[in-house]
Enzyme design. Structure first.
Site, PDB file in Angstrom:
ATOM      1  N   HIS A 277       0.832  -1.217   0.000  1.00 41.04           N
ATOM      2  CA  HIS A 277       0.000   0.000   0.000  1.00 41.04           C
ATOM      3  C   HIS A 277       0.858   1.256   0.000  1.00 41.04           C
ATOM      4  O   HIS A 277       1.834   1.383   0.741  1.00 41.04           O
ATOM      5  CB  HIS A 277      -1.020   0.004   1.136  1.00 41.04           C
ATOM      6  CG  HIS A 277      -0.476   0.024   2.529  1.00 41.04           C
ATOM      7  ND1 HIS A 277      -0.150   1.193   3.174  1.00 41.04           N
ATOM      8  CD2 HIS A 277      -0.241  -0.972   3.415  1.00 41.04           C
ATOM      9  CE1 HIS A 277       0.260   0.914   4.404  1.00 41.04           C
ATOM     10  NE2 HIS A 277       0.234  -0.388   4.572  1.00 41.04           N
ATOM     11  N   ASP A 289       6.115   0.663   6.777  1.00 40.31           N
ATOM     12  CA  ASP A 289       4.678   0.462   6.606  1.00 40.31           C
ATOM     13  C   ASP A 289       4.091   1.561   5.732  1.00 40.31           C
ATOM     14  O   ASP A 289       3.632   2.582   6.245  1.00 40.31           O
ATOM     15  CB  ASP A 289       3.998   0.452   7.980  1.00 40.31           C
ATOM     16  CG  ASP A 289       2.525   0.129   7.922  1.00 40.31           C
ATOM     17  OD1 ASP A 289       2.089  -0.444   6.911  1.00 40.31           O
ATOM     18  OD2 ASP A 289       1.805   0.437   8.896  1.00 40.31           O
ATOM     19  N   GLU A 323      -4.912   1.822   2.451  1.00 35.15           N
ATOM     20  CA  GLU A 323      -5.002   0.648   3.314  1.00 35.15           C
ATOM     21  C   GLU A 323      -5.160   1.052   4.771  1.00 35.15           C
ATOM     22  O   GLU A 323      -5.903   0.426   5.522  1.00 35.15           O
ATOM     23  CB  GLU A 323      -3.755  -0.233   3.153  1.00 35.15           C
ATOM     24  CG  GLU A 323      -3.809  -1.555   3.908  1.00 35.15           C
ATOM     25  CD  GLU A 323      -3.328  -1.484   5.356  1.00 35.15           C
ATOM     26  OE1 GLU A 323      -3.578  -2.441   6.106  1.00 35.15           O
ATOM     27  OE2 GLU A 323      -2.697  -0.472   5.727  1.00 35.15           O
ATOM     28  N   GLU A 324      -4.473   2.121   5.172  1.00 35.47           N
ATOM     29  CA  GLU A 324      -4.389   2.459   6.593  1.00 35.47           C
ATOM     30  C   GLU A 324      -5.727   2.856   7.213  1.00 35.47           C
ATOM     31  O   GLU A 324      -5.994   2.513   8.359  1.00 35.47           O
ATOM     32  CB  GLU A 324      -3.366   3.583   6.807  1.00 35.47           C
ATOM     33  CG  GLU A 324      -1.919   3.190   6.541  1.00 35.47           C
ATOM     34  CD  GLU A 324      -1.379   2.170   7.538  1.00 35.47           C
ATOM     35  OE1 GLU A 324      -2.142   1.707   8.406  1.00 35.47           O
ATOM     36  OE2 GLU A 324      -0.195   1.831   7.439  1.00 35.47           O
ATOM     37  N   ASP A 351       3.320  -6.425   3.417  1.00 37.09           N
ATOM     38  CA  ASP A 351       2.879  -5.348   4.311  1.00 37.09           C
ATOM     39  C   ASP A 351       3.201  -5.717   5.753  1.00 37.09           C
ATOM     40  O   ASP A 351       2.354  -5.614   6.639  1.00 37.09           O
ATOM     41  CB  ASP A 351       1.382  -5.080   4.144  1.00 37.09           C
ATOM     42  CG  ASP A 351       0.909  -3.874   4.962  1.00 37.09           C
ATOM     43  OD1 ASP A 351       1.768  -3.070   5.381  1.00 37.09           O
ATOM     44  OD2 ASP A 351      -0.304  -3.763   5.192  1.00 37.09           O
ATOM     45  N   HIS A 421       3.449   2.722  12.752  1.00 37.57           N
ATOM     46  CA  HIS A 421       2.576   3.887  12.942  1.00 37.57           C
ATOM     47  C   HIS A 421       3.185   4.947  13.860  1.00 37.57           C
ATOM     48  O   HIS A 421       2.455   5.760  14.442  1.00 37.57           O
ATOM     49  CB  HIS A 421       1.213   3.469  13.512  1.00 37.57           C
ATOM     50  CG  HIS A 421       0.432   2.572  12.609  1.00 37.57           C
ATOM     51  ND1 HIS A 421      -0.780   2.014  12.998  1.00 37.57           N
ATOM     52  CD2 HIS A 421       0.663   2.126  11.360  1.00 37.57           C
ATOM     53  CE1 HIS A 421      -1.247   1.264  12.011  1.00 37.57           C
ATOM     54  NE2 HIS A 421      -0.381   1.313  10.997  1.00 37.57           N
TER      55      HIS A 421
END
Length: 465
Positions: A277, A289, A323-324, A351, A421
């Site tokens: 992503h 990520d 995606e997130e 991912d 994140h």
């Protein structure tokens, strides 16, 4: 009969030797002339965090499309998709205020999708819980007007860190929705992180069916400060927590999936995809990520071309958007594929970070898994040993169906949630060689899937009545 068996065995040995040679060629090219690390450098350091709907996300779309075009693929295009647009605003600020008048600043960040605090911030007493069941037991009488502090840590004794993550992420995603039912004023959630540090970790959250007027602000707190807050509450249950956030939700924005393709030479209507992503959270630059998965997926097609492999089946790279905080890109891709009656046979997602590859997990039937396991000795020289049935990936999930094999690259996960994140999900934390090994490992599996195809389920015969 004996002659037939000997011939079959010799042919199998020759095929295995040929495959081994091709895998060696793929790994050699990836480790000596790989492009993934330089692509990631640009995504991370020239563009940065790529929240859906942001200008950086659009820059990433334009950059990756241009790089795929430079590879000389048969086709490169953008697939439009509308995505949510949420912004963090000015940096968040928080402190703990004790009943004796002392204060201590703590590290927080807004969860993705949260509303802002009211002007001037929010200050209230705190109720610590470890589960939704505990929240329900306390009820509105105790919860109303207070800040709910979810403090259930990731389970450290689980070897699979993704299992540990799955065991506590519901408090981040649904914590505000559940606390609002009992009149809570706000929510603070312990960061999804196995390490004790000062970095708050963001991530998506949802208000479910809670009306906009009843929604409450939700933030993550660093693990160190979660430990402090819990200890302080034990000593001083009447302490207060203050925080201010200025995040904002905007109307949906136009964005794109980025897609590149090499047309199959024998079975062009059978499609194999690799992907990651393109969007990321905004605190770091999204290197692990999922910048790593994006560039590894792009590298698969480059390695096919550089290794002189003409795929039998159509090979497609898909860089999914959103995606997130929505999976809009994945759903759009699957929707268009269904509308066009496209036939996908294999989909591989990366991912889980750019760390050392360990293997793959497969969402497939028994017959396909038996075939896949027969390839395991080919990966042994590269220390790839993990071949398990299980999940695949969020973005390839919507393609699930009969006669489709889904897979996810599984790197070593022990350090992944140190960065996930958070502000330290940055380029310097990605090792060049580990990233390249992952790209070669993905390419090798795609090569084998393309060479031998999937094991198709028997067609079900319809009984005429």
């Amino acid at each position: 009969m004996v002659a037939f068996c000997l011939t079959a065995e010799i042919n199998a040995q020759q095929t295995n030797a040929s495959d081994s040679t091709m895998l060696r060629k793929i790994y050699s090219e990836a480790l000596t002339n790989g492009k993934s690390y330089s692509w990631l450098d640009h995504l991370s350091n020239k563009i940065g965090g790529r929240l859906s709907g942001s200008s950086n996300a659009q820059k990433a779309v334009e950059y990756t499309k241009a790089q795929l075009e430079e590879l000389g693929l048969d086709k490169v295009w953008l697939q439009p998709v509308m995505v949510p647009k949420w912004t963090r605003g000015t940096p968040e600020y928080a402190y703990v205020s004790t009943s004796t008048g002392g204060t201590k600043n703590v590290n927080i960040c807004a969860l993705g999708g949260s509303i802002a605090t009211k002007k001037g911030g929010l200050k209230a007493r705190v109720v610590e819980v470890s589960s939704f069941e505990e929240l329900e037991e306390l009820g509105e009488e105790i919860i109303k007007g207070k800040i709910v502090f979810y403090n259930r840590p990731m389970q450290a004794d689980l070897i699979s860190t993704f299992s540990a993550y799955g065991g506590c992420v519901n408090q981040r995603y649904s914590g505000a929705q559940e606390a609002a039912k009992y009149g809570a004023a706000g929510v603070i959630v312990r960061s999804m992180n196995l390490r004790l540090d000062d970095l708050p970790h963001t991530g998506s959250m949802s208000y479910g069916n809670i009306k906009p007027k009843d929604r409450i602000p939700a933030a993550a707190i660093s693990t160190n400060d979660a430990e402090y807050l819990s200890s302080a509450l034990a000593l001083d249950p009447s302490l207060e927590f203050y925080y201010t956030m200025s995040c904002q939700q905007f109307p949906d924005a136009q964005s794109y999936n980025v897609i590149g393709e090499i047309t199959g030479s024998e079975f062009p209507n059978e499609i194999i995809i690799v992907g990651g992503h393109l969007d990321s959270w905004d605190l770091g630059d999204g290197a692990h990520d999922d910048g790593a998965g994006v560039v590894q997926s792009m590298e698969v097609l480059r390695l096919f071309k550089e290794s002189g492999i003409q795929p039998k089946r159509t090979l497609r790279v898909v860089l999914f958007m959103n995606e997130e905080n929505g999976l809009r890109g994945a759903r759009k891709y699957a929707q268009v594929a269904q509308q066009k009656n496209e036939r996908h046979v294999f989909a591989l997602e990366s991912d889980a970070g750019g760390f050392t590859p360990r293997g793959f997990s497969f969402d497939c039937d028994k017959d396909n898994f038996v075939q896949i396991q027969s390839w395991k000795p080919l990966f042994k020289p590269y220390l790839i040993h993990y071949f398990e049935q299980g999940g695949s990936g969020a973005d390839v999930g919507p393609l699930k169906g009969e006669n489709v094999v889904l897979a996810g690259l599984r790197p070593d996960s022990q350090r992944y949630f140190d960065h996930h994140h958070a502000a330290n999900d940055t380029f310097e934390h990605v090792n060049k060689r580990e990233l390249e090994l992952g790209a070669a490992t993905m390419t090798s599996l795609v090569y084998l899937m393309d060479t031998y195809g999937i094991v198709k389920s028997p067609q079900k015969t319809k009984i005429k009545g």
